[in-house]
Motif scaffolding. Structure first.
Motif, PDB file in Angstrom:
ATOM      1  N   SER A 172      85.125  13.675  12.323  1.00 13.73           N
ATOM      2  CA  SER A 172      85.038  12.621  13.335  1.00 13.73           C
ATOM      3  C   SER A 172      84.013  11.569  12.938  1.00 13.73           C
ATOM      4  CB  SER A 172      84.676  13.245  14.689  1.00 13.73           C
ATOM      5  OG  SER A 172      84.553  12.262  15.688  1.00 13.73           O
ATOM      6  N   LEU A 219      89.198  12.975  17.291  1.00 12.32           N
ATOM      7  CA  LEU A 219      89.609  13.711  18.479  1.00 12.32           C
ATOM      8  C   LEU A 219      88.951  13.089  19.708  1.00 12.32           C
ATOM      9  CD1 LEU A 219      89.257  17.386  17.211  1.00 12.32           C
ATOM     10  CD2 LEU A 219      91.396  16.242  17.791  1.00 12.32           C
ATOM     11  N   GLU A 220      89.673  13.100  20.818  1.00  9.78           N
ATOM     12  CA  GLU A 220      89.107  12.560  22.049  1.00  9.78           C
ATOM     13  C   GLU A 220      87.939  13.409  22.535  1.00  9.78           C
ATOM     14  OE1 GLU A 220      91.352  10.456  25.564  1.00  9.78           O
ATOM     15  OE2 GLU A 220      91.278  12.607  25.959  1.00  9.78           O
ATOM     16  N   ALA A 244      93.472  19.454  21.916  1.00  7.73           N
ATOM     17  CA  ALA A 244      94.637  18.563  21.783  1.00  7.73           C
ATOM     18  C   ALA A 244      94.913  17.886  23.125  1.00  7.73           C
ATOM     19  CB  ALA A 244      95.854  19.341  21.306  1.00  7.73           C
ATOM     20  N   ASP A 284      95.857  13.555  18.788  1.00  2.71           N
ATOM     21  CA  ASP A 284      95.002  14.720  18.563  1.00  2.71           C
ATOM     22  C   ASP A 284      95.734  15.827  17.809  1.00  2.71           C
ATOM     23  OD1 ASP A 284      92.915  13.474  19.771  1.00  2.71           O
ATOM     24  OD2 ASP A 284      93.023  14.578  21.660  1.00  2.71           O
TER      25      ASP A 284
END
Length: 370
Positions: free
Chosen positions: A274, A284-285, A326, A332
C-alpha cells in the motif's frame, strides 16, 4: 458484568482500580482517584521495580511517552486530543485514562455530521417544560456538562467528524470552563469543577472533513498515536485481545503461534504494498491497522469455534482475511489476488507449513467473492 455485552474499563478492572487506590500514597491533582504515577501504571502495567504486592496487567501497548504526555495534559487546564490513523488505540487509551482518573469513562459524545451543539451543552425535557416551564429540573445535561458539574473527564470521539458550529461551542467550554443557560433567569450558569477536562480523538485520515480552527487547536495538547509497526509489540496487542475474546466467549480453541506469525506477516506485506502504490486503486480501502488484524483473527476464531474443528486452521484465517479486507469489488479483490499469486504462492513453495493452507484458503475465498 456478566450481563453486559461490553463492560466499560472502570467496571471491567474495578477490583484492580480499588486495589491501586488503597495503596496509592502519591499526590493527586484535583479530584483524581489515582495519582499520575498510578494512572500510568494502570494503563501500561507494573514492573518488578514498582515494588507492588501484585501484578498489574498491561492494557495499552505503545510508547510510554504518549501516556505520560496525556496524563500531564489532563493535569493542566488544557484538553487532550489523541490523533492518529484508524485502529491505533486512541479510543481505548481515552477510555483507560478516564477510568483511572475519574472512575467513569462513559461520559462520551460521538462526533458525526448529525452532532449538534445540544449534544455538548444541554437540551430540554419537552413534557416537563410544557407542564412546569423551563428550569434546571427540566434540563437534560449533555455528557460534557455532566463531566463539568462533577469535575471529571468528558470524552469527545471523532471530533473532526462534527461540524464547525459544534467545534466552536467547545472553545468557550475549554477556555471559560462554564456553560451559560440563557433560557433561565436564575441558576443559569454551570461552572466546571476542578478535575474537569476533555479527551477528544480525531482520525488523521479525516483531514479536510471538518478541520479544527486555530482557536480550538490552541485549547488542546496534541498527542499523535502512530500505527504500530513493530512486530513484537503488534503480536502482544493481538495476543492480548485474542485472549480477552476467548475468555469472554468461554471458547477453548488453540491459536497456534505460527498462525499468528502468518497473520502479522501478511499485514506487513500488504502495508508495504500500500505504501508503494501510486494510486488509490492500487491500495486496499482498509487501513490495515492492528485493530483490523484483531478483527480478522476474531472472525476466524468464531468461525472455527462454531463451524470448524478444535483448532484454528490457516485456511480459515485466510478466508477471514480476504472476507474482511475485500471491501471494494473488483478493486480490492484484484489487489488481494495479485498479492496471493505474487507473494503467498512463492512463499508457500519455499516455506510450506501453514503457508500452504493459507494459500489454498485465500484462493478459495477470492474465487468465491469474484
Amino acid at each position: 458484568m456478566s450481563d453486559m455485552l461490553r463492560a466499560p474499563a472502570e467496571i471491567k478492572y474495578a477490583e484492580e482500580l480499588d486495589w491501586l487506590e488503597s495503596v496509592d500514597d502519591g499526590p493527586k491533582p484535583f479530584s483524581w482517584r489515582l495519582s499520575p504515577k498510578m494512572v500510568r501504571l494502570f494503563i501500561l502495567g507494573s514492573e518488578r521495580a514498582d515494588g507492588l504486592d501484585r501484578e498489574i496487567e498491561q492494557k495499552w501497548y505503545g510508547d510510554r511517552s504518549f501516556v505520560e504526555r496525556s496524563i500531564v495534559t489532563l493535569a493542566s487546564d488544557r484538553g487532550l486530543l489523541l490523533i492518529g490513523d484508524p485502529g491505533t488505540g486512541k479510543s481505548w487509551l481515552a477510555e483507560l485514562l478516564a477510568a483511572a482518573i475519574s472512575r467513569n469513562s462513559t461520559l462520551v459524545v460521538q462526533g458525526t455530521a448529525g452532532t449538534t451543539e445540544d449534544h455538548i451543552k444541554y437540551s430540554w425535557n419537552v413534557s416537563m417544560v410544557i407542564a412546569k416551564g423551563q428550569s434546571r429540573a427540566s434540563m437534560i445535561p449533555s455528557p460534557i456538562m455532566t463531566a463539568m458539574e462533577n469535575g471529571v473527564i468528558g470524552r469527545f470521539e471523532e471530533l473532526t467528524r462534527s461540524t464547525s458550529d459544534v467545534q466552536d461551542a467547545l472553545i468557550s467550554i475549554l477556555s471559560e470552563k462554564y456553560v451559560s443557560i440563557p433560557e433561565l433567569d436564575d441558576d443559569n450558569i454551570v461552572f466546571a469543577k476542578p478535575g474537569f477536562s476533555i479527551i477528544a480523538t480525531a482520525n488523521s485520515r479525516d483531514r479536510g472533513v471538518n478541520d479544527l480552527s486555530s482557536a480550538l487547536k490552541r485549547r488542546f495538547n496534541f498527542v499523535r498515536i502512530p500505527v504500530v509497526t513493530n512486530k513484537k509489540s503488534e503480536a502482544e496487542i493481538v495476543r492480548f485481545r485474542t485472549e480477552e475474546l476467548l475468555r469472554r466467549h468461554n471458547i477453548e480453541l488453540e491459536v497456534p503461534p505460527t498462525l499468528l506469525d502468518v497473520l502479522l506477516q501478511s499485514f506487513a506485506d500488504l502495508r508495504a504494498a500500500s505504501a508503494s502504490a501510486t494510486s488509490d486503486d492500487e491500495r486496499l480501502e482498509s487501513a490495515l491497522s492492528t485493530a483490523e488484524q484483531i478483527g480478522v483473527l476474531e472472525d476466524a476464531i468464531l468461525h472455527s469455534n462454531f463451524f470448524g474443528a478444535t483448532a484454528l486452521t490457516a485456511a480459515t484465517l485466510a478466508g477471514s482475511l480476504v472476507g474482511s479486507l475485500a471491501r471494494r469489488s473488483p478493486e480490492d479483490l484484484a489487489i488481494l489476488n495479485k498479492y496471493w499469486h505474487g507473494v503467498i504462492e512463492p512463499r508457500a513453495k519455499e516455506q510450506s507449513g501453514e503457508w500452504d493452507g493459507f494459500l489454498d484458503g485465500g484462493r478459495k475465498a477470492i474465487a468465491t467473492l469474484s
